[in-house]
Motif scaffolding. Structure first.
Motif, PDB file in Angstrom:
ATOM      1  N   GLU A  72      22.113 -52.608 -22.148  1.00 14.67           N
ATOM      2  CA  GLU A  72      23.228 -53.155 -22.923  1.00 14.67           C
ATOM      3  C   GLU A  72      24.115 -54.041 -22.046  1.00 14.67           C
ATOM      4  OE1 GLU A  72      25.347 -50.004 -24.906  1.00 14.67           O
ATOM      5  OE2 GLU A  72      23.522 -49.317 -25.917  1.00 14.67           O
ATOM      6  N   ALA A  73      24.366 -53.600 -20.819  1.00 12.84           N
ATOM      7  CA  ALA A  73      25.183 -54.402 -19.901  1.00 12.84           C
ATOM      8  C   ALA A  73      24.490 -55.727 -19.587  1.00 12.84           C
ATOM      9  CB  ALA A  73      25.451 -53.622 -18.613  1.00 12.84           C
ATOM     10  N   MET A  74      23.181 -55.688 -19.363  1.00 12.86           N
ATOM     11  CA  MET A  74      22.446 -56.923 -19.073  1.00 12.86           C
ATOM     12  C   MET A  74      22.433 -57.850 -20.272  1.00 12.86           C
ATOM     13  SD  MET A  74      19.300 -55.664 -16.615  1.00 12.86           S
ATOM     14  CE  MET A  74      18.631 -54.491 -17.790  1.00 12.86           C
ATOM     15  N   GLU A  75      22.285 -57.293 -21.464  1.00 12.84           N
ATOM     16  CA  GLU A  75      22.302 -58.110 -22.673  1.00 12.84           C
ATOM     17  C   GLU A  75      23.667 -58.755 -22.902  1.00 12.84           C
ATOM     18  OE1 GLU A  75      20.849 -55.552 -25.749  1.00 12.84           O
ATOM     19  OE2 GLU A  75      18.801 -55.615 -24.960  1.00 12.84           O
ATOM     20  N   SER A  76      24.719 -58.140 -22.374  1.00 15.59           N
ATOM     21  CA  SER A  76      26.058 -58.710 -22.528  1.00 15.59           C
ATOM     22  C   SER A  76      26.441 -59.607 -21.347  1.00 15.59           C
ATOM     23  CB  SER A  76      27.097 -57.608 -22.728  1.00 15.59           C
ATOM     24  OG  SER A  76      27.274 -56.869 -21.542  1.00 15.59           O
ATOM     25  N   GLY A  77      25.473 -59.880 -20.457  1.00 15.29           N
ATOM     26  CA  GLY A  77      25.715 -60.867 -19.409  1.00 15.29           C
ATOM     27  C   GLY A  77      25.697 -60.368 -17.982  1.00 15.29           C
ATOM     28  N   ALA A  78      25.635 -59.065 -17.754  1.00 17.71           N
ATOM     29  CA  ALA A  78      25.578 -58.549 -16.384  1.00 17.71           C
ATOM     30  C   ALA A  78      24.242 -58.957 -15.766  1.00 17.71           C
ATOM     31  CB  ALA A  78      25.726 -57.039 -16.375  1.00 17.71           C
ATOM     32  N   ASN A  79      24.293 -59.679 -14.639  1.00 12.18           N
ATOM     33  CA  ASN A  79      23.048 -60.169 -14.048  1.00 12.18           C
ATOM     34  C   ASN A  79      22.931 -59.884 -12.550  1.00 12.18           C
ATOM     35  OD1 ASN A  79      24.929 -61.964 -13.160  1.00 12.18           O
ATOM     36  ND2 ASN A  79      23.917 -63.791 -13.949  1.00 12.18           N
ATOM     37  N   THR A  80      23.785 -59.009 -12.041  1.00 10.78           N
ATOM     38  CA  THR A  80      23.698 -58.583 -10.646  1.00 10.78           C
ATOM     39  C   THR A  80      23.994 -57.089 -10.571  1.00 10.78           C
ATOM     40  OG1 THR A  80      26.041 -58.927 -10.147  1.00 10.78           O
ATOM     41  CG2 THR A  80      24.566 -60.831  -9.802  1.00 10.78           C
ATOM     42  N   LEU A  81      23.623 -56.494  -9.447  1.00 13.51           N
ATOM     43  CA  LEU A  81      23.936 -55.083  -9.232  1.00 13.51           C
ATOM     44  C   LEU A  81      25.440 -54.854  -9.316  1.00 13.51           C
ATOM     45  CD1 LEU A  81      23.061 -52.206  -8.436  1.00 13.51           C
ATOM     46  CD2 LEU A  81      23.189 -52.933  -6.056  1.00 13.51           C
ATOM     47  N   HIS A  82      26.208 -55.760  -8.755  1.00 15.13           N
ATOM     48  CA  HIS A  82      27.665 -55.640  -8.782  1.00 15.13           C
ATOM     49  C   HIS A  82      28.185 -55.601 -10.221  1.00 15.13           C
ATOM     50  CE1 HIS A  82      31.802 -56.125  -7.421  1.00 15.13           C
ATOM     51  NE2 HIS A  82      31.927 -57.098  -8.318  1.00 15.13           N
ATOM     52  N   HIS A  83      27.688 -56.492 -11.075  1.00 15.31           N
ATOM     53  CA  HIS A  83      28.131 -56.523 -12.467  1.00 15.31           C
ATOM     54  C   HIS A  83      27.725 -55.251 -13.213  1.00 15.31           C
ATOM     55  CE1 HIS A  83      28.114 -61.139 -12.140  1.00 15.31           C
ATOM     56  NE2 HIS A  83      29.351 -60.696 -12.002  1.00 15.31           N
ATOM     57  N   ILE A  84      26.493 -54.779 -12.965  1.00 14.44           N
ATOM     58  CA  ILE A  84      26.040 -53.529 -13.594  1.00 14.44           C
ATOM     59  C   ILE A  84      26.934 -52.372 -13.165  1.00 14.44           C
ATOM     60  CG2 ILE A  84      24.151 -51.843 -13.699  1.00 14.44           C
ATOM     61  CD1 ILE A  84      23.485 -54.360 -15.239  1.00 14.44           C
ATOM     62  N   ARG A  85      27.258 -52.334 -11.869  1.00 13.46           N
ATOM     63  CA  ARG A  85      28.125 -51.277 -11.336  1.00 13.46           C
ATOM     64  C   ARG A  85      29.487 -51.319 -12.011  1.00 13.46           C
ATOM     65  NH1 ARG A  85      28.308 -52.591  -5.879  1.00 13.46           N
ATOM     66  NH2 ARG A  85      26.318 -51.550  -5.636  1.00 13.46           N
ATOM     67  N   GLU A  86      30.063 -52.505 -12.161  1.00 18.14           N
ATOM     68  CA  GLU A  86      31.377 -52.636 -12.792  1.00 18.14           C
ATOM     69  C   GLU A  86      31.359 -52.179 -14.243  1.00 18.14           C
ATOM     70  OE1 GLU A  86      32.399 -56.760 -12.300  1.00 18.14           O
ATOM     71  OE2 GLU A  86      33.604 -56.329 -10.520  1.00 18.14           O
ATOM     72  N   GLN A  87      30.296 -52.531 -14.962  1.00 18.11           N
ATOM     73  CA  GLN A  87      30.258 -52.244 -16.397  1.00 18.11           C
ATOM     74  C   GLN A  87      29.806 -50.831 -16.732  1.00 18.11           C
ATOM     75  OE1 GLN A  87      28.451 -55.198 -18.915  1.00 18.11           O
ATOM     76  NE2 GLN A  87      29.220 -56.870 -17.672  1.00 18.11           N
ATOM     77  N   THR A  88      28.959 -50.232 -15.892  1.00 19.92           N
ATOM     78  CA  THR A  88      28.384 -48.937 -16.252  1.00 19.92           C
ATOM     79  C   THR A  88      28.726 -47.808 -15.290  1.00 19.92           C
ATOM     80  OG1 THR A  88      26.336 -49.255 -15.003  1.00 19.92           O
ATOM     81  CG2 THR A  88      26.379 -50.114 -17.262  1.00 19.92           C
ATOM     82  N   GLY A  89      29.068 -48.150 -14.058  1.00 19.84           N
ATOM     83  CA  GLY A  89      29.301 -47.132 -13.044  1.00 19.84           C
ATOM     84  C   GLY A  89      28.050 -46.759 -12.264  1.00 19.84           C
ATOM     85  N   ALA A  90      26.899 -47.301 -12.667  1.00 17.15           N
ATOM     86  CA  ALA A  90      25.653 -47.008 -11.960  1.00 17.15           C
ATOM     87  C   ALA A  90      25.737 -47.534 -10.537  1.00 17.15           C
ATOM     88  CB  ALA A  90      24.467 -47.640 -12.677  1.00 17.15           C
ATOM     89  N   SER A  91      25.281 -46.755  -9.590  1.00 21.17           N
ATOM     90  CA  SER A  91      25.231 -47.107  -8.173  1.00 21.17           C
ATOM     91  C   SER A  91      26.611 -47.205  -7.532  1.00 21.17           C
ATOM     92  CB  SER A  91      24.452 -48.422  -7.969  1.00 21.17           C
ATOM     93  OG  SER A  91      24.211 -48.638  -6.611  1.00 21.17           O
ATOM     94  N   ALA A  92      27.602 -46.580  -8.150  1.00 17.52           N
ATOM     95  CA  ALA A  92      28.957 -46.641  -7.611  1.00 17.52           C
ATOM     96  C   ALA A  92      29.302 -45.428  -6.749  1.00 17.52           C
ATOM     97  CB  ALA A  92      29.970 -46.750  -8.755  1.00 17.52           C
ATOM     98  N   CYS A  93      28.421 -44.457  -6.701  1.00 19.55           N
ATOM     99  CA  CYS A  93      28.726 -43.240  -5.951  1.00 19.55           C
ATOM    100  C   CYS A  93      27.877 -43.172  -4.688  1.00 19.55           C
ATOM    101  CB  CYS A  93      28.507 -42.020  -6.846  1.00 19.55           C
ATOM    102  SG  CYS A  93      29.181 -40.503  -6.171  1.00 19.55           S
ATOM    103  N   CYS A  94      26.675 -42.652  -4.788  1.00 19.99           N
ATOM    104  CA  CYS A  94      25.844 -42.482  -3.582  1.00 19.99           C
ATOM    105  C   CYS A  94      24.970 -43.703  -3.302  1.00 19.99           C
ATOM    106  CB  CYS A  94      24.986 -41.228  -3.688  1.00 19.99           C
ATOM    107  SG  CYS A  94      23.541 -41.376  -4.748  1.00 19.99           S
ATOM    108  N   GLY A  95      24.676 -44.510  -4.324  1.00 13.60           N
ATOM    109  CA  GLY A  95      23.892 -45.729  -4.132  1.00 13.60           C
ATOM    110  C   GLY A  95      22.390 -45.543  -4.170  1.00 13.60           C
ATOM    111  N   LYS A  96      21.901 -44.316  -4.318  1.00 12.71           N
ATOM    112  CA  LYS A  96      20.451 -44.103  -4.315  1.00 12.71           C
ATOM    113  C   LYS A  96      19.757 -44.751  -5.509  1.00 12.71           C
ATOM    114  CE  LYS A  96      20.382 -39.915  -1.574  1.00 12.71           C
ATOM    115  NZ  LYS A  96      20.034 -38.476  -1.536  1.00 12.71           N
ATOM    116  N   CYS A  97      20.458 -44.981  -6.583  1.00  9.39           N
ATOM    117  CA  CYS A  97      19.837 -45.555  -7.777  1.00  9.39           C
ATOM    118  C   CYS A  97      19.812 -47.079  -7.772  1.00  9.39           C
ATOM    119  CB  CYS A  97      20.549 -45.064  -9.039  1.00  9.39           C
ATOM    120  SG  CYS A  97      22.259 -45.611  -9.151  1.00  9.39           S
TER     121      CYS A  97
END
Length: 70
Positions: free
Chosen positions: A20-45
């Motif tokens: 959903e984040a990518m469909e709304s324009g997120a096109n980098t790891l940084h943008h995905i992190r900002e929109q979803t929180g993924a990879s914002a803690c330990c970074g293993k994902c």
């Protein structure tokens, strides 16, 4: 019932949320992190997130290349 895969265990972010984040324009790891929180803690994902980004980019590019546009 969703068949979404959990990508980020730390922040409980699944593949549907990332798509959903990518469909709304997120096109980098940084943008995905900002929109979803993924990879914002330990970074293993981050590798899973990058793989989803690459797959999304490939599916986004192929149809336009086949249609003769671009």
């Amino acid at each position: 019932m969703s068949t979404a895969m959990i990508v980020c265990i730390c922040n409980n972010v699944n593949s549907d949320a990332i798509n959903e984040a990518m469909e709304s324009g997120a096109n980098t790891l940084h943008h995905i992190r900002e929109q979803t929180g993924a990879s914002a803690c330990c970074g293993k994902c981050q590798f899973k997130v990058n793989r989803l980004l690459n797959e999304f980019e490939q599916t986004d590019v192929i149809p336009s290349a086949c249609s003769g546009e671009g």
